[in-house]
Design a protein around this motif. Structure first.
Motif, PDB file in Angstrom:
ATOM      1  N   GLY A 310      30.488  22.287  78.711  1.00  0.00           N
ATOM      2  CA  GLY A 310      30.250  21.019  79.391  1.00  0.00           C
ATOM      3  C   GLY A 310      28.996  20.306  78.949  1.00  0.00           C
ATOM      4  O   GLY A 310      28.326  19.656  79.753  1.00  0.00           O
ATOM      5  N   VAL A 311      28.657  20.409  77.655  1.00  0.00           N
ATOM      6  CA  VAL A 311      27.441  19.762  77.150  1.00  0.00           C
ATOM      7  C   VAL A 311      27.813  18.518  76.344  1.00  0.00           C
ATOM      8  O   VAL A 311      28.878  18.463  75.730  1.00  0.00           O
ATOM      9  N   PRO A 312      26.945  17.522  76.317  1.00  0.00           N
ATOM     10  CA  PRO A 312      27.197  16.329  75.509  1.00  0.00           C
ATOM     11  C   PRO A 312      26.989  16.615  74.025  1.00  0.00           C
ATOM     12  O   PRO A 312      26.394  17.620  73.645  1.00  0.00           O
ATOM     13  N   PHE A 313      27.457  15.704  73.213  1.00  0.00           N
ATOM     14  CA  PHE A 313      27.387  15.868  71.767  1.00  0.00           C
ATOM     15  C   PHE A 313      25.962  16.127  71.279  1.00  0.00           C
ATOM     16  O   PHE A 313      25.721  17.034  70.475  1.00  0.00           O
ATOM     17  N   ASP A 314      25.015  15.353  71.765  1.00  0.00           N
ATOM     18  CA  ASP A 314      23.646  15.447  71.255  1.00  0.00           C
ATOM     19  C   ASP A 314      22.955  16.759  71.628  1.00  0.00           C
ATOM     20  O   ASP A 314      21.915  17.089  71.045  1.00  0.00           O
ATOM     21  N   SER A 315      23.504  17.500  72.576  1.00  0.00           N
ATOM     22  CA  SER A 315      22.911  18.783  72.978  1.00  0.00           C
ATOM     23  C   SER A 315      23.663  19.981  72.396  1.00  0.00           C
ATOM     24  O   SER A 315      23.246  21.126  72.604  1.00  0.00           O
ATOM     25  N   TYR A 316      24.735  19.709  71.685  1.00  0.00           N
ATOM     26  CA  TYR A 316      25.615  20.791  71.261  1.00  0.00           C
ATOM     27  C   TYR A 316      24.943  21.746  70.267  1.00  0.00           C
ATOM     28  O   TYR A 316      24.999  22.974  70.428  1.00  0.00           O
ATOM     29  N   ALA A 317      24.336  21.217  69.243  1.00  0.00           N
ATOM     30  CA  ALA A 317      23.751  22.062  68.191  1.00  0.00           C
ATOM     31  C   ALA A 317      22.680  22.994  68.753  1.00  0.00           C
ATOM     32  O   ALA A 317      22.607  24.168  68.386  1.00  0.00           O
ATOM     33  N   ALA A 318      21.852  22.501  69.652  1.00  0.00           N
ATOM     34  CA  ALA A 318      20.784  23.320  70.224  1.00  0.00           C
ATOM     35  C   ALA A 318      21.328  24.494  71.014  1.00  0.00           C
ATOM     36  O   ALA A 318      20.725  25.573  71.053  1.00  0.00           O
ATOM     37  N   LYS A 319      22.496  24.320  71.623  1.00  0.00           N
ATOM     38  CA  LYS A 319      23.075  25.377  72.461  1.00  0.00           C
ATOM     39  C   LYS A 319      23.942  26.350  71.673  1.00  0.00           C
ATOM     40  O   LYS A 319      23.939  27.557  71.944  1.00  0.00           O
ATOM     41  N   TYR A 320      24.667  25.868  70.678  1.00  0.00           N
ATOM     42  CA  TYR A 320      25.678  26.700  70.025  1.00  0.00           C
ATOM     43  C   TYR A 320      25.376  27.026  68.565  1.00  0.00           C
ATOM     44  O   TYR A 320      26.243  27.546  67.858  1.00  0.00           O
ATOM     45  N   TYR A 321      24.143  26.776  68.118  1.00  0.00           N
ATOM     46  CA  TYR A 321      23.720  27.180  66.770  1.00  0.00           C
ATOM     47  C   TYR A 321      22.360  27.864  66.831  1.00  0.00           C
ATOM     48  O   TYR A 321      21.465  27.559  66.064  1.00  0.00           O
ATOM     49  N   THR A 322      22.252  28.827  67.708  1.00  0.00           N
ATOM     50  CA  THR A 322      20.995  29.566  67.864  1.00  0.00           C
ATOM     51  C   THR A 322      20.825  30.655  66.808  1.00  0.00           C
ATOM     52  O   THR A 322      19.731  31.196  66.646  1.00  0.00           O
ATOM     53  N   ALA A 323      21.898  30.985  66.092  1.00  0.00           N
ATOM     54  CA  ALA A 323      21.817  31.999  65.032  1.00  0.00           C
ATOM     55  C   ALA A 323      22.158  31.404  63.677  1.00  0.00           C
ATOM     56  O   ALA A 323      22.498  32.115  62.730  1.00  0.00           O
ATOM     57  N   GLY A 324      22.069  30.117  63.584  1.00  0.00           N
ATOM     58  CA  GLY A 324      22.390  29.424  62.336  1.00  0.00           C
ATOM     59  C   GLY A 324      22.282  27.934  62.539  1.00  0.00           C
ATOM     60  O   GLY A 324      21.826  27.461  63.583  1.00  0.00           O
ATOM     61  N   SER A 325      22.677  27.190  61.544  1.00  0.00           N
ATOM     62  CA  SER A 325      22.623  25.729  61.623  1.00  0.00           C
ATOM     63  C   SER A 325      23.967  25.153  61.208  1.00  0.00           C
ATOM     64  O   SER A 325      24.836  25.866  60.693  1.00  0.00           O
ATOM     65  N   SER A 326      24.137  23.877  61.433  1.00  0.00           N
ATOM     66  CA  SER A 326      25.388  23.209  61.081  1.00  0.00           C
ATOM     67  C   SER A 326      25.116  21.768  60.685  1.00  0.00           C
ATOM     68  O   SER A 326      24.177  21.136  61.193  1.00  0.00           O
ATOM     69  N   ASN A 327      25.939  21.253  59.798  1.00  0.00           N
ATOM     70  CA  ASN A 327      25.829  19.861  59.372  1.00  0.00           C
ATOM     71  C   ASN A 327      26.976  19.006  59.917  1.00  0.00           C
ATOM     72  O   ASN A 327      27.324  17.977  59.340  1.00  0.00           O
ATOM     73  N   PHE A 328      27.570  19.432  61.038  1.00  0.00           N
ATOM     74  CA  PHE A 328      28.708  18.686  61.573  1.00  0.00           C
ATOM     75  C   PHE A 328      28.318  17.256  61.955  1.00  0.00           C
ATOM     76  O   PHE A 328      29.119  16.329  61.799  1.00  0.00           O
ATOM     77  N   ALA A 329      27.088  17.054  62.439  1.00  0.00           N
ATOM     78  CA  ALA A 329      26.658  15.707  62.805  1.00  0.00           C
ATOM     79  C   ALA A 329      26.561  14.812  61.570  1.00  0.00           C
ATOM     80  O   ALA A 329      26.843  13.606  61.631  1.00  0.00           O
ATOM     81  N   GLU A 330      26.179  15.417  60.436  1.00  0.00           N
ATOM     82  CA  GLU A 330      26.093  14.668  59.183  1.00  0.00           C
ATOM     83  C   GLU A 330      27.464  14.166  58.749  1.00  0.00           C
ATOM     84  O   GLU A 330      27.602  13.061  58.206  1.00  0.00           O
ATOM     85  N   VAL A 331      28.487  14.976  59.004  1.00  0.00           N
ATOM     86  CA  VAL A 331      29.846  14.559  58.651  1.00  0.00           C
ATOM     87  C   VAL A 331      30.251  13.345  59.486  1.00  0.00           C
ATOM     88  O   VAL A 331      30.821  12.382  58.973  1.00  0.00           O
ATOM     89  N   PHE A 332      29.953  13.384  60.775  1.00  0.00           N
ATOM     90  CA  PHE A 332      30.287  12.249  61.634  1.00  0.00           C
ATOM     91  C   PHE A 332      29.571  10.976  61.189  1.00  0.00           C
ATOM     92  O   PHE A 332      30.074   9.867  61.409  1.00  0.00           O
ATOM     93  N   ASP A 333      28.415  11.107  60.565  1.00  0.00           N
ATOM     94  CA  ASP A 333      27.652   9.953  60.112  1.00  0.00           C
ATOM     95  C   ASP A 333      28.112   9.424  58.755  1.00  0.00           C
ATOM     96  O   ASP A 333      27.577   8.421  58.277  1.00  0.00           O
ATOM     97  N   SER A 334      29.087  10.098  58.135  1.00  0.00           N
ATOM     98  CA  SER A 334      29.566   9.711  56.804  1.00  0.00           C
ATOM     99  C   SER A 334      30.951   9.081  56.889  1.00  0.00           C
ATOM    100  O   SER A 334      31.947   9.785  57.073  1.00  0.00           O
TER     101      SER A 334
END
Length: 353
Positions: A310-334
């Motif tokens: 139940g988290v918004p988009f802008d809070s997703y990476a901080a909550k669900y990438y604590t053991a790594g990173s993701s560039n999914f937001a970069e894809v949405f910006d392309s």
């Protein structure tokens, strides 16, 4: 599997004949003052329905074929081969593999949902009612008449999430298995389908990425069998899997796609779909059912949808990438990458037609 066939035309013909006889009797009693035309039907008493835009009643000498066609008109595809979701009622059955990516929002069991699928429908002009019956950890067999067998089935509304719903009211049923390589997969799909009595209800199987990344061939290897049963295949997980494996290319992309581009990365979660995967899932489901192209269906509702628990988009990476990173937001910006993903969705939907 052969589903029970019920002719909607039979009931329509019986009702039509009865109303036609009533019309003739009234006309005989009132003629010539009433000026009844042949085949005209008197209005139904007590009806509050606005008939200003309804079609003229069929003539009394209408053929059986014409009556059958009229009865089936609401479920038939349009002339261009598409199927409208406008005015339809759909339901999602499954687990967190559906709601984590925001296709529906977590919670609100058995209630109306305003997740991403609902919003994509509205953005395409479809007033669609979406009912959410997803619950974390549930398997398909938990939705059969045998009852829920998974721990945590008592979710405060009873173990059977379909209980209390008018299952004859649904036009489309979306279903998704858990993360198991289920040897009884086809049987469980069949047993879920049996609970929906209408012969014209459409069933859609949503195959998630985890089934491919884990080599669950007892699921992925049976999709062809489901298609032969009449089930629509929304193979969204295959799109994500092939992109991050390099098996599908996006022209003009400068982004490096990895598993984390589509899948969470925490100490306990390396399998749930993220918002980008949820976007792919939503497009695939919508296009597989309607026959429309995904091209141009941009993620306009991105920040109106809740994801995961139940988290918004802008809070997703901080909550669900604590053991790594993701560039999914970069894809949405392309724009080039989003357009490329839309074209791949069309390609993978077409594979199962």
């Amino acid at each position: 599997m052969e589903r029970k066939k019920i002719s909607a035309a039979g009931n329509s013909r019986a009702a039509f004949i009865g109303r036609s006889l009533l019309s003739l009797l009234l006309c005989a009693a009132l003629a010539p003052a009433a000026g009844c035309a042949r085949g005209a039907l008197p209005p139904e008493t007590g009806s509050t329905e606005d008939t200003s835009d309804t079609a003229e009643a069929p003539s009394a000498n209408v053929t059986e074929e014409e009556t059958t066609a009229a009865a089936d008109e609401t479920t038939a595809p349009s002339d261009d081969g598409t199927y409208s979701l406008d005015g339809r009622r759909v339901i999602f059955i499954g687990n967190s593999m559906i709601y984590f990516g925001g296709v529906v929002s977590k919670g609100g069991y058995r209630g109306r949902d305003t997740g991403w699928f609902y919003r994509i429908c509205r953005e395409n002009g479809d007033d669609t009612e979406v009912i959410d019956c997803t619950y974390g950890g549930h398997h398909l067999y938990d939705y059969t008449e045998a009852g829920c067998r998974t721990k945590g089935c008592d979710v405060g509304i009873g173990g059977d999430l379909l209980s209390g719903l008018d299952l004859s009211s649904f036009d489309v049923v979306f279903i998704s298995e858990s993360g198991d390589n289920n040897a009884n997969f086809v049987r469980d799909v069949e047993n879920v389908m049996k609970r929906f009595p209408r012969p014209d209800t459409k069933f859609v199987y949503m195959c998630h990425t985890y089934s491919y990344s884990s080599g669950h061939t007892k699921v992925t290897g049976k999709l062809g069998e489901l298609r032969d049963m009449g089930v629509i295949i929304a193979d969204w997980g295959h799109v994500c899997f092939d992109i991050y494996k390099g098996l599908a290319k996006i022209p003009d992309s400068v982004i490096k796609y990895e598993k984390n581009t589509f899948v969470n990365k925490t100490s306990s979660d390396g399998h749930h779909p993220n918002p980008l995967a949820g976007y792919v899932a939503t497009l695939t489901c919508y296009c597989a059912v309607t026959g429309k192209s995904a091209v141009g269906m941009d993620p306009l509702s991105l920040r109106k949808v809740s994801f995961g628990a139940g988290v918004p988009f802008d809070s997703y990476a901080a909550k669900y990438y604590t053991a790594g990173s993701s560039n999914f937001a970069e894809v949405f910006d392309s724009p080039a990458d989003i357009a490329g993903i839309q074209k791949l969705v069309d390609k993978y939907v077409a594979r199962w037609k």
